[in-house]
Design an enzyme around this catalytic site. Sequence first.
Site, PDB file in Angstrom:
ATOM      1  N   ARG A 147      49.411  34.608  32.559  1.00  0.00           N
ATOM      2  CA  ARG A 147      48.648  34.530  33.018  1.00  0.00           C
ATOM      3  C   ARG A 147      47.249  33.588  33.038  1.00  0.00           C
ATOM      4  O   ARG A 147      46.336  33.471  32.125  1.00  0.00           O
ATOM      5  CB  ARG A 147      47.991  35.429  33.702  1.00  0.00           C
ATOM      6  CG  ARG A 147      47.496  36.491  34.076  1.00  0.00           C
ATOM      7  CD  ARG A 147      46.532  38.513  33.710  1.00  0.00           C
ATOM      8  NE  ARG A 147      45.094  38.201  33.157  1.00  0.00           N
ATOM      9  CZ  ARG A 147      44.648  39.457  32.820  1.00  0.00           C
ATOM     10  NH1 ARG A 147      45.012  40.405  33.638  1.00  0.00           N
ATOM     11  NH2 ARG A 147      43.437  39.196  32.404  1.00  0.00           N
ATOM     12  N   TYR A 159      36.096  39.782  35.819  1.00  0.00           N
ATOM     13  CA  TYR A 159      37.330  40.769  35.041  1.00  0.00           C
ATOM     14  C   TYR A 159      37.823  39.723  34.475  1.00  0.00           C
ATOM     15  O   TYR A 159      38.323  38.287  34.795  1.00  0.00           O
ATOM     16  CB  TYR A 159      38.400  40.913  35.900  1.00  0.00           C
ATOM     17  CG  TYR A 159      39.374  41.556  35.102  1.00  0.00           C
ATOM     18  CD1 TYR A 159      40.623  40.588  36.005  1.00  0.00           C
ATOM     19  CD2 TYR A 159      39.953  42.303  34.067  1.00  0.00           C
ATOM     20  CE1 TYR A 159      41.581  40.664  35.123  1.00  0.00           C
ATOM     21  CE2 TYR A 159      40.694  42.852  33.347  1.00  0.00           C
ATOM     22  CZ  TYR A 159      41.320  41.836  33.563  1.00  0.00           C
ATOM     23  OH  TYR A 159      42.581  42.013  32.910  1.00  0.00           O
ATOM     24  N   ASP A 210      45.488  38.227  38.192  1.00  0.00           N
ATOM     25  CA  ASP A 210      45.384  39.663  38.200  1.00  0.00           C
ATOM     26  C   ASP A 210      43.583  39.467  39.248  1.00  0.00           C
ATOM     27  O   ASP A 210      43.356  39.275  38.544  1.00  0.00           O
ATOM     28  CB  ASP A 210      44.739  39.996  36.927  1.00  0.00           C
ATOM     29  CG  ASP A 210      44.992  41.297  37.217  1.00  0.00           C
ATOM     30  OD1 ASP A 210      45.036  42.155  36.094  1.00  0.00           O
ATOM     31  OD2 ASP A 210      44.435  42.664  37.907  1.00  0.00           O
ATOM     32  N   HIS A 212      42.547  41.953  40.450  1.00  0.00           N
ATOM     33  CA  HIS A 212      41.877  43.356  39.859  1.00  0.00           C
ATOM     34  C   HIS A 212      41.334  44.573  40.563  1.00  0.00           C
ATOM     35  O   HIS A 212      40.401  44.069  41.334  1.00  0.00           O
ATOM     36  CB  HIS A 212      41.009  42.969  38.777  1.00  0.00           C
ATOM     37  CG  HIS A 212      41.432  43.619  37.413  1.00  0.00           C
ATOM     38  ND1 HIS A 212      40.526  45.017  36.944  1.00  0.00           N
ATOM     39  CD2 HIS A 212      42.049  44.096  36.025  1.00  0.00           C
ATOM     40  CE1 HIS A 212      40.796  45.581  35.894  1.00  0.00           C
ATOM     41  NE2 HIS A 212      41.372  45.335  35.268  1.00  0.00           N
ATOM     42  N   GLU A 236      48.292  40.072  41.151  1.00  0.00           N
ATOM     43  CA  GLU A 236      48.500  41.379  40.403  1.00  0.00           C
ATOM     44  C   GLU A 236      47.228  42.338  41.059  1.00  0.00           C
ATOM     45  O   GLU A 236      46.292  41.608  41.309  1.00  0.00           O
ATOM     46  CB  GLU A 236      47.910  41.587  39.345  1.00  0.00           C
ATOM     47  CG  GLU A 236      48.436  42.499  39.166  1.00  0.00           C
ATOM     48  CD  GLU A 236      47.859  42.383  37.441  1.00  0.00           C
ATOM     49  OE1 GLU A 236      48.178  41.528  36.101  1.00  0.00           O
ATOM     50  OE2 GLU A 236      47.406  43.704  36.516  1.00  0.00           O
ATOM     51  N   GLU A 262      49.200  49.307  37.876  1.00  0.00           N
ATOM     52  CA  GLU A 262      49.244  49.512  36.454  1.00  0.00           C
ATOM     53  C   GLU A 262      48.147  51.344  35.666  1.00  0.00           C
ATOM     54  O   GLU A 262      48.142  51.759  34.803  1.00  0.00           O
ATOM     55  CB  GLU A 262      48.461  48.121  35.302  1.00  0.00           C
ATOM     56  CG  GLU A 262      46.982  48.076  35.984  1.00  0.00           C
ATOM     57  CD  GLU A 262      46.213  46.938  34.749  1.00  0.00           C
ATOM     58  OE1 GLU A 262      46.829  46.315  35.294  1.00  0.00           O
ATOM     59  OE2 GLU A 262      45.298  47.085  34.673  1.00  0.00           O
ATOM     60  N   ARG A 283      53.938  47.618  37.978  1.00  0.00           N
ATOM     61  CA  ARG A 283      53.218  47.504  36.806  1.00  0.00           C
ATOM     62  C   ARG A 283      53.489  48.497  36.321  1.00  0.00           C
ATOM     63  O   ARG A 283      52.961  48.851  34.450  1.00  0.00           O
ATOM     64  CB  ARG A 283      52.716  46.690  36.924  1.00  0.00           C
ATOM     65  CG  ARG A 283      51.777  45.375  37.282  1.00  0.00           C
ATOM     66  CD  ARG A 283      51.611  44.348  36.997  1.00  0.00           C
ATOM     67  NE  ARG A 283      50.980  44.440  36.166  1.00  0.00           N
ATOM     68  CZ  ARG A 283      50.240  44.417  35.006  1.00  0.00           C
ATOM     69  NH1 ARG A 283      51.989  43.370  34.017  1.00  0.00           N
ATOM     70  NH2 ARG A 283      49.168  44.550  34.110  1.00  0.00           N
ATOM     71  N   GLU A 339      54.219  42.297  30.268  1.00  0.00           N
ATOM     72  CA  GLU A 339      53.177  41.402  29.843  1.00  0.00           C
ATOM     73  C   GLU A 339      52.028  41.557  28.230  1.00  0.00           C
ATOM     74  O   GLU A 339      53.140  42.977  27.562  1.00  0.00           O
ATOM     75  CB  GLU A 339      51.626  42.680  30.952  1.00  0.00           C
ATOM     76  CG  GLU A 339      49.903  42.496  30.118  1.00  0.00           C
ATOM     77  CD  GLU A 339      49.041  42.507  30.648  1.00  0.00           C
ATOM     78  OE1 GLU A 339      49.277  43.730  31.386  1.00  0.00           O
ATOM     79  OE2 GLU A 339      47.537  42.544  30.835  1.00  0.00           O
ATOM     80  N   TRP A 402      36.173  47.343  39.933  1.00  0.00           N
ATOM     81  CA  TRP A 402      35.905  46.703  38.835  1.00  0.00           C
ATOM     82  C   TRP A 402      37.546  46.628  38.280  1.00  0.00           C
ATOM     83  O   TRP A 402      38.751  47.057  38.887  1.00  0.00           O
ATOM     84  CB  TRP A 402      35.846  47.607  36.972  1.00  0.00           C
ATOM     85  CG  TRP A 402      35.409  46.899  36.186  1.00  0.00           C
ATOM     86  CD1 TRP A 402      34.634  45.603  36.331  1.00  0.00           C
ATOM     87  CD2 TRP A 402      36.312  46.531  34.983  1.00  0.00           C
ATOM     88  NE1 TRP A 402      35.099  45.216  34.701  1.00  0.00           N
ATOM     89  CE2 TRP A 402      36.112  45.517  34.285  1.00  0.00           C
ATOM     90  CE3 TRP A 402      37.704  47.744  34.964  1.00  0.00           C
ATOM     91  CZ2 TRP A 402      36.905  44.631  33.177  1.00  0.00           C
ATOM     92  CZ3 TRP A 402      38.310  46.636  33.406  1.00  0.00           C
ATOM     93  CH2 TRP A 402      38.480  46.413  33.319  1.00  0.00           C
TER      94      TRP A 402
HETATM   95  C1  CS2 Z   1      44.845  44.472  33.069  1.00  0.00           C
HETATM   96  C2  CS2 Z   1      43.876  45.066  32.233  1.00  0.00           C
HETATM   97  O1  CS2 Z   1      46.001  43.663  31.265  1.00  0.00           O
HETATM   98  C3  CS2 Z   1      45.761  43.788  33.388  1.00  0.00           C
HETATM   99  O2  CS2 Z   1      46.494  43.449  33.997  1.00  0.00           O
HETATM  100  O3  CS2 Z   1      44.626  45.106  34.179  1.00  0.00           O
HETATM  101  O4  CS2 Z   1      43.137  44.606  30.936  1.00  0.00           O
HETATM  102  C4  CS2 Z   1      43.569  46.109  31.954  1.00  0.00           C
HETATM  103  O5  CS2 Z   1      41.689  45.456  33.230  1.00  0.00           O
HETATM  104  C5  CS2 Z   1      42.635  46.955  31.018  1.00  0.00           C
HETATM  105  O6  CS2 Z   1      44.373  47.595  30.603  1.00  0.00           O
HETATM  106  C6  CS2 Z   1      41.864  48.139  31.779  1.00  0.00           C
HETATM  107  O7  CS2 Z   1      41.550  49.020  30.385  1.00  0.00           O
HETATM  108 MG    MG Z   2      46.185  44.031  35.473  1.00  0.00          MG
END
Ligand code: CS2
Ligand code: MG
Length: 402
Positions: A147, A159, A210, A212, A236, A262, A283, A339, A402
Site C-alpha cells: 500500500r 492520513y 487508502d 480513508h 480503499e 474496516e 475489509r 493487511e 479523518w
Molecule cells: C487504515 C487504518 O490500515 C488501514 O487501512 O485505515 O490505519 C486506520 O486508520 C486505523 O486502523 C484507525 O485506527
Molecule cells: Mg483503511
Amino acid sequence: MKIIEAKVIVTCPSRNFVTLKIVTDEGIYGIGDATLNGRELAVVSYLEDHLIPCLLGKDASRIEDIWQYFYRGAYWRRGPVGMTAIAAIDVALWDIKAKAANMPLYQLLGGRSRDGVMVYGHANGNTIEETVEEVGRYIDMGYKAIRAQTGVPGLSSTYGVSKDKLFYEPADANLPSENIWSTTKYLNSVPKLFETLRDTYGYDHHLLHDAHHRCTPLEAAQLGKSLEPYKLFWLEDAVPAELQEGFRLFRQHTTTPIAVGEVFSSIHDCQQLISEQLIDYIRTTIVHAGGISHLRRIAHLAELYHVRTGFHGATDLSPITMGAAVHFDTWVPNFGIQEYMRHTEETDAVFPHDYRFEEGVMKVGEKPGHGVDIDESLAAKYPYKPAYLPVNRLEDGTMYNW
Ligand code: CS2
Ligand code: MG
C-alpha cells in the site's frame, strides 16, 4: 465445559490493547481482542459491567448460542462498541473449542484452502520520492503487495504518512490532534504517485491505496478513473459508506477495484454493497465485526457475489486479531488479501504468537487454538495511556472525515 472466569486485560506496549480472557472449569482458557482504537474504555465497560456478569456459568462450547444471546439480548443491536465486545467473547470461545479439540483453528473452520495468505504492507513518505523509495524497501523485504500513501503538496499532514516508517500508529495524542484537508489538492497529487511507482517498478507487484473516507462518490469516480492506467489491486475507503447505494455512482465510472469495510460492525453495513456487487473486497475484521462467527456469515455472503476478503490488519488490531485472521484467511474460499502492519517488538513480546511472515505471505502455526497468547505479567508493566485518533478539518475550518 463451564465458564468460571472472564477478565479484561488492558495494556499499552507502544499503544493500547484490550484483551478478554475466558477460563473454563476444565482448565482451558481462550483469549479475544477487544481493542477499539481511541474508544478502548467503552469496550472495557461494556464487557465488565454488562456482558461478563451474564457470561459466567455458561457452557463455553455453545459459541453460536452465546453470540445470539449477546446480540439479540442487548436489544440495542450493532455498533462498534457492542460488536467488538461480542467479537472478543466469540474469538476466545473459538480459541477454547480449538484447544479442546487439540487442533489449530483453521482446521476447525474447514481446513486449509492455501498454504500461505498473501499480505500487503504499508509504504509511506512525505514526498513521492520518499514513498517510491519505501515501496522499494517493501519489495526488498519480499512483499508481493504494497500500500502506498504519500504527503499532499500544500497540506502539513495527511492520513497514512507517519513519522516512524515501519510502525504507523494514528492514535497520536491524549486529545485529538487536528489535521487540515483538501480533496482538490489530494486528487491532483495521487495519480502522479502511482505513475511514478509503475515507471520505477513496473507491474509485477500489487499496489494498493487508502483514500480513508475522504471523497464523495463523484470524486471517488474521478480518482478511480485517474488510477486505471496503474492497475491498482484496490482503492480503499474512497467514500464513507453509510449510504451504500452511493457506491453505484462510484462503481459505474471506473474499473479500479473497490475495497471498503474496516469500520463496519455487522453484515447489515455491507449487505447492499455486496449483493449489488458495488465492491470487490470486504475489509470487515474479526475484532470489530462480531468475531469469527459473524465474519463467516459476511464471507459466505460475499462469496455469492464475487467479492473477496481483504481484512483490516492495522497496528491497532492486536496480534490476537492478526492470529485469528490468518487462520480464517487460511480456510476461507474467497480469500483476497490480508493487511499486515507490523506490531512493535514490545507488542509482540506481550502477545507471543506462531504466525510468521515468509516471502510476502503469512503462514499460520499448528498450535491448538488461534496460536496467540498473552503474557499477563508483562502486560501489567504497560498501563493504559489515553490516546485519540486525529480529527480532520477542511481548509475553511469545516469539520470533515479523518
Ligand atoms: C487504515 C487504518 O490500515 C488501514 O487501512 O485505515 O490505519 C486506520 O486508520 C486505523 O486502523 C484507525 O485506527
Ligand atoms: Mg483503511
